[in-house]
Design an enzyme around this catalytic site. Structure first.
Site, PDB file in Angstrom:
ATOM      1  N   TYR A 138      -4.252   6.384  -4.136  1.00  0.00           N
ATOM      2  CA  TYR A 138      -5.332   5.590  -3.534  1.00  0.00           C
ATOM      3  C   TYR A 138      -6.651   5.679  -4.305  1.00  0.00           C
ATOM      4  O   TYR A 138      -7.554   4.878  -4.079  1.00  0.00           O
ATOM      5  CB  TYR A 138      -5.571   6.029  -2.085  1.00  0.00           C
ATOM      6  CG  TYR A 138      -4.638   5.397  -1.082  1.00  0.00           C
ATOM      7  CD1 TYR A 138      -3.259   5.438  -1.261  1.00  0.00           C
ATOM      8  CD2 TYR A 138      -5.129   4.767   0.051  1.00  0.00           C
ATOM      9  CE1 TYR A 138      -2.400   4.874  -0.333  1.00  0.00           C
ATOM     10  CE2 TYR A 138      -4.285   4.195   0.986  1.00  0.00           C
ATOM     11  CZ  TYR A 138      -2.915   4.257   0.782  1.00  0.00           C
ATOM     12  OH  TYR A 138      -2.077   3.701   1.708  1.00  0.00           O
ATOM     13  N   LYS A 193       7.051  14.857  -5.990  1.00  0.00           N
ATOM     14  CA  LYS A 193       8.091  14.301  -6.866  1.00  0.00           C
ATOM     15  C   LYS A 193       7.937  15.002  -8.216  1.00  0.00           C
ATOM     16  O   LYS A 193       7.791  14.366  -9.264  1.00  0.00           O
ATOM     17  CB  LYS A 193       7.923  12.772  -6.964  1.00  0.00           C
ATOM     18  CG  LYS A 193       9.097  12.049  -7.604  1.00  0.00           C
ATOM     19  CD  LYS A 193      10.332  11.963  -6.727  1.00  0.00           C
ATOM     20  CE  LYS A 193      11.489  11.344  -7.487  1.00  0.00           C
ATOM     21  NZ  LYS A 193      12.743  11.307  -6.723  1.00  0.00           N
ATOM     22  N   ASP A 249       0.930   8.628   3.480  1.00  0.00           N
ATOM     23  CA  ASP A 249       0.856   7.356   4.209  1.00  0.00           C
ATOM     24  C   ASP A 249       2.261   6.947   4.658  1.00  0.00           C
ATOM     25  O   ASP A 249       2.480   6.574   5.807  1.00  0.00           O
ATOM     26  CB  ASP A 249       0.249   6.280   3.292  1.00  0.00           C
ATOM     27  CG  ASP A 249       0.122   4.941   3.999  1.00  0.00           C
ATOM     28  OD1 ASP A 249      -0.310   4.924   5.158  1.00  0.00           O
ATOM     29  OD2 ASP A 249       0.470   3.908   3.385  1.00  0.00           O
ATOM     30  N   ASP A 253       4.300   7.294   8.768  1.00  0.00           N
ATOM     31  CA  ASP A 253       4.908   6.207   9.551  1.00  0.00           C
ATOM     32  C   ASP A 253       6.353   6.561   9.908  1.00  0.00           C
ATOM     33  O   ASP A 253       6.814   6.319  11.027  1.00  0.00           O
ATOM     34  CB  ASP A 253       4.901   4.885   8.767  1.00  0.00           C
ATOM     35  CG  ASP A 253       3.542   4.189   8.824  1.00  0.00           C
ATOM     36  OD1 ASP A 253       2.533   4.880   9.057  1.00  0.00           O
ATOM     37  OD2 ASP A 253       3.487   2.961   8.629  1.00  0.00           O
TER      38      ASP A 253
END
Ligand code: IPM
Ligand code: MN
Length: 364
Positions: A138, A193, A249, A253
């Site tokens: 971001y 990762k 993010d 969810d």
């Protein structure tokens, strides 16, 4: 302890005003006639952009900066976009994160009694995602490049300072909790990762350095792709998960889906000087104005707000009110008394808010 706490309220778009107003009502009910909270409402979002030509007015930013806490409904309208295609309604949240350096996004994922998880044999789910909120992928927002209309680049930024502070935050949080539901062990999971990208390998190496300073808390690594499987198959193993901005993010969810959906998922965005509170969900324009929005996520976010304010200012009244709000939510959900439509029930926003307020005023 202060006599009054200034709460800057931004309702935003879609269902934002419905869940925002429900939450202010619940907060008023929680304190009755002796409320230490003072609310002021300020505009921002996509609708305001359409009406006034700006999505986040300077006066609203000033009010946010000066407030003791910021409470947000939701923002965004599909199709209301800047020339580069990004959504104007998101400017509020994203600009606030940057300008107030709200680096820790805390997203509790907790399955409450009375709410059905779509997972078979889910067991207890009670973990917190600590999402790095100031850099990662971001960081490129508004700064990426679109070259000749044919090459687009958004760099992923990880800094030592940024990783250290978020990892430390996660370990400190773990120390305040009772451990993972499955085995009661305090555990911080680094989700990355690191097997493919240098930036994530760096994240992991800094995580390991900080983890060594917390020998009382178990530390482990999980790759992001595997994490999506584990959060479905063994959610009760997790206690605190710390991760890069974009990964946080996405998995927040996913986690929300396991505890009844986005409507049940509160979010706190914290910096050293400011706190910003909202539900994790968006503005749901398809159901806006119908009176059926689920207010629980925003109400639970207000409990996070009171807890944060109460601890920050050593004010037991606020911490105690946070507990009562959570208890009122548990009361309303237990025995499926007030389930909203997304939870499989029929209760509207007003009905749910009435039940919460009656309970908070000691009348239910
Ligand atoms: C969230 C939202 C935001 C994000 C949007 C509204 C900018 O999805 O808080 O999770 O992408 O971070
Ligand atoms: Mn999101």
């Amino acid at each position: 302890m202060k006599t009054t706490y200034e709460i800057c309220v931004v309702h935003g778009d879609g269902i934002g005003p419905e869940v925002g107003k429900a939450t202010v009502r619940a907060l008023e009910a929680a304190f009755g006639d002796t409320s230490p909270l003072h609310f002021s409402e300020h505009p921002a979002g996509a609708q305001h952009f359409l009406e006034a030509g700006e999505s986040f007015p300077g006066e609203t930013f000033e009010a946010c900066r000066a407030a003791d806490a910021i409470l947000h409904g939701a923002a965004g309208m599909p199709g209301v976009v800047h020339p580069d295609g990004t959504e104007a309604g998101l400017d509020f949240t994203l600009t606030l994160r940057g300008k107030l350096d709200l680096y820790a996004n805390v997203r509790p994922i907790k399955l409450l009694p009375g709410v059905r998880s779509p997972l078979r044999d889910a067991g207890a789910i009670d973990y917190v995602i600590v999402r790095e909120n100031s850099e990662g992928l971001y960081a490129a927002r508004g700064a990426g490049t679109l070259l000749r209309g044919e090459v687009a680049v958004d760099p992923l930024v990880q800094t030592r300072k940024g990783i250290e502070r978020i990892v430390r935050f996660a370990f400190e949080l773990a120390r305040t909790r009772g451990g993972a539901p499955r085995d009661g062990r305090r555990r911080v999971t680094c989700c990355d990762k690191a097997n493919v990208l240098r930036s994530y390998a760096f994240f992991r190496s800094v995580f390991d350095e900080i983890a060594a300073q917390y020998p009382d808390v178990e530390a482990e690594h999980v790759l992001i792709d595997a994490m999506t499987v584990h959060l479905i198959n063994r959610p009760s193993h997790y206690d605190v998960i710390v991760t890069e901005n974009m990964f946080g993010d996405i998995i927040s969810d996913l986690g929300a889906a396991t505890i009844g959906g986005m409507g049940m998922s509160p979010s706190a965005e914290l910096g050293d000087g400011n706190g910003f509170f909202q539900a994790s969900h968006g503005s749901a324009p398809d159901i806006a104005g119908k009176g059926i929005a689920n207010p629980y996520g925003t109400v639970l976010a207000s409990a996070l707000m009171l807890n944060w304010l109460g601890r920050r200012h050593a004010d037991a009244r606020l911490v105690e009110a946070a507990d009562r709000i959570e208890a009122a939510v548990n009361f309303a959900l237990a025995d499926e008394m007030a389930l909203s439509r997304d939870l499989g029930g029929t209760a509207g926003s007003e009905e749910i808010t009435d039940i919460l307020c009656a309970r908070l005023r000691g009348r239910a």
